[in-house]
Design a protein around this motif. Structure first.
Motif, PDB file in Angstrom:
ATOM      1  N   ALA A   2       0.827  -1.195   0.000  1.00  0.00           N
ATOM      2  CA  ALA A   2       0.000   0.000   0.000  1.00  0.00           C
ATOM      3  C   ALA A   2       0.866   1.251   0.000  1.00  0.00           C
ATOM      4  O   ALA A   2       1.933   1.284   0.611  1.00  0.00           O
ATOM      5  N   THR A   4       2.056   5.030   1.073  1.00  0.00           N
ATOM      6  CA  THR A   4       2.119   5.620   2.407  1.00  0.00           C
ATOM      7  C   THR A   4       1.394   6.952   2.459  1.00  0.00           C
ATOM      8  O   THR A   4       1.702   7.816   3.259  1.00  0.00           O
ATOM      9  N   TRP A  19      -4.887   3.151  -8.011  1.00  0.00           N
ATOM     10  CA  TRP A  19      -4.875   2.305  -6.816  1.00  0.00           C
ATOM     11  C   TRP A  19      -6.231   1.649  -6.552  1.00  0.00           C
ATOM     12  O   TRP A  19      -6.330   0.455  -6.324  1.00  0.00           O
ATOM     13  N   THR A  33      -5.151   1.966   3.937  1.00  0.00           N
ATOM     14  CA  THR A  33      -3.852   2.665   3.876  1.00  0.00           C
ATOM     15  C   THR A  33      -3.653   3.547   5.105  1.00  0.00           C
ATOM     16  O   THR A  33      -2.555   4.040   5.327  1.00  0.00           O
TER      17      THR A  33
END
Length: 360
Positions: A2, A4, A19, A33
Motif C-alpha cells: 500500500a 504511504t 490504486w 492505507t
C-alpha cells in the motif's frame, strides 16, 4: 504494498484511479492505507450528503410472514408497498444459517487480495455476470461513492459454478434459492392485491424472470459526513430482498414530508423494497422509493441485496388487468426492460429520475 499516503491531498485523480480502480484495491484498500481525511474525489455535493430531515423514532413496517396465506399479512404487505415502498419481514423461513453464511462469504470475498478480486473487474472478467466494481459508475460520477461491490447475475447453476468466485458462490446460491421462495410469495401477495388472480407462468416470468445478487462492502470512512455509501436512488428491480448486517446505515425517503428514516437492523429479518418495474406494472399503485446508504466512521459494513427482476427481453407496462379493474389510463408507456436498465446504468445515481423516461 500500500502507498504511504495518509493525506487526502496526496491522492490526485490519477493515483485514486490507479490504486482503487485499476489495481483492484477498491475503497476497502484505500481505507486500509490509514488515510485520516477523505480524498476530494469522494466528497459529495452538500445536497447529496445532507439529508433534509431525519425522523427519529420512525420506522418502516415490520411484518410477520409466518403465514403468507393470512389475509392480514397480504393486507399489511400491500399497504406498506403503497404507502412506504419498504417494509421488513420476519419469520420468513429462510434459515438463519443461510443468512449468516452469505454474510461471512461476503467478508471472505472482500478479504481476498486485490489481485484476486481484480480478476472480476470489467477489464479482466470473462463474463459480465460476475463483476467486481467500486462506487457505482466511476466514469459517470462527479463524486465517487464509498462502496465496493461484487455483482452476480444468475443464468444457470453451471455458469455460476464455472464463473462465480469460489470463495462465495455456494453461499450466494443458497441465499438466492431460499430467497426465491420469498419472491414467489411476494409475487402472489402483490398481484392479488391488484386483483390479478390468474398468475400464470408468463406473469411469473415477467415479474421474477431474472435474479441478481450484489455483495456490498462499505469500509470504515475517515469523514463519513462528507460522502455517501450509496447515493439517492430507487431500484430498477421488480422488488429487492435485502440482508443487512447489524451495523445499520440504510435510509428511506418519506416523500410527503421530504424527510428520511433509518431502517434499523432486526436480527434474522429481511428488508423488502418495491422497484421501478413493479411501480410501472402496477400503474403507480405500488411505489419504488428513494433510498441511500450513509458512510460509517466507526466500522466496516456489509449488505447483500437479492434483486428480483423481469427478464432483459421483457416489455414493461401497466398490467392490462390493473387498467381494466380500475378504469385508469396508463401512467407508463411500454418499455423494453433492458433499455430501461441501460439508461439507469450509464449515469450517476440521481434519485428517481430514471422512471421519467417511461412516463406516458
Amino acid at each position: 504494498m500500500a502507498p504511504t499516503k495518509t493525506s487526502a491531498a496526496q491522492w490526485d485523480n490519477d493515483s485514486v484511479t490507479e490504486w482503487v480502480i485499476n489495481k483492484g484495491n477498491g475503497v476497502k484498500g484505500l481505507s486500509e492505507t490509514g488515510i485520516t481525511t477523505l480524498p476530494h474525489q469522494y466528497i459529495q455535493p452538500v445536497e447529496e450528503r445532507t439529508m433534509s430531515k431525519v425522523l427519529v423514532g420512525e420506522s418502516i413496517p415490520i411484518i410477520d410472514v409466518s403465514n403468507w396465506d393470512d389475509p392480514k399479512v397480504g393486507e399489511a404487505i400491500c399497504d406498506a408497498s403503497e404507502k412506504w415502498g419498504f417494509f421488513q419481514i420476519i419469520n420468513h423461513d429462510i434459515p438463519l444459517e443461510v443468512l449468516n453464511n452469505v454474510k461471512k462469504a461476503t467478508c471472505r470475498f472482500f478479504d481476498l487480495s486485490a489481485e484476486e478480486k481484480n480478476k472480476y473487474s470489467k477489464e479482466n472478467a470473462v463474463s459480465n455476470n460476475a463483476r467486481y466494481t467500486t462506487s457505482f459508475i466511476p466514469k459517470a460520477e462527479k463524486a465517487l461513492e464509498w462502496k465496493d461491490n461484487l455483482s452476480l447475475f444468475y443464468v444457470s447453476e453451471e455458469e455460476a459454478a464455472a464463473l462465480w468466485p469460489s470463495s462465495c458462490k455456494d453461499e450466494v446460491l443458497a441465499y438466492m434459492h431460499n430467497g426465491e421462495k420469498v419472491a414467489k410469495n411476494l409475487l402472489k401477495v402483490l398481484l392479488n392485491g391488484l386483483n390479478v388472480t390468474d398468475i400464470d407462468s408468463e406473469k411469473k416470468q415477467l415479474v421474477t424472470g431474472s435474479k441478481r445478487v450484489n455483495m456490498n462492502f462499505y469500509p470504515k470512512c475517515p469523514n463519513p459526513d462528507l460522502t455517501v455509501g450509496v447515493g439517492r436512488h430507487s431500484d430498477v428491480s421488480a422488488f429487492t430482498i435485502l440482508l443487512q448486517d447489524d451495523i445499520g446505515g440504510l435510509y428511506v425517503r418519506v416523500e410527503a414530508t421530504d424527510s428520511w428514516i433509518h431502517v434499523p437492523p432486526v436480527k434474522g429479518s429481511l428488508v423488502i423494497n418495491i422497484g421501478d418495474a413493479v411501480q410501472m406494472l402496477s400503474n403507480g399503485r405500488y411505489r419504488s422509493i428513494e433510498h441511500r446508504v450513509a458512510a460509517n466512521g466507526n466500522s466496516n459494513r456489509i449488505s447483500v441485496p437479492l434483486f428480483i427482476n423481469p427478464r432483459p427481453e421483457d416489455i414493461i407496462a401497466p398490467l392490462p388487468e390493473v387498467l381494466a379493474n380500475t378504469g385508469e389510463k396508463p401512467i407508463y408507456k411500454p418499455i423494453l426492460y433492458s433499455d430501461y436498465c441501460r439508461h439507469y446504468y450509464r449515469k450517476a445515481h440521481d434519485g428517481k429520475a430514471t422512471i421519467d423516461i417511461a412516463k406516458a
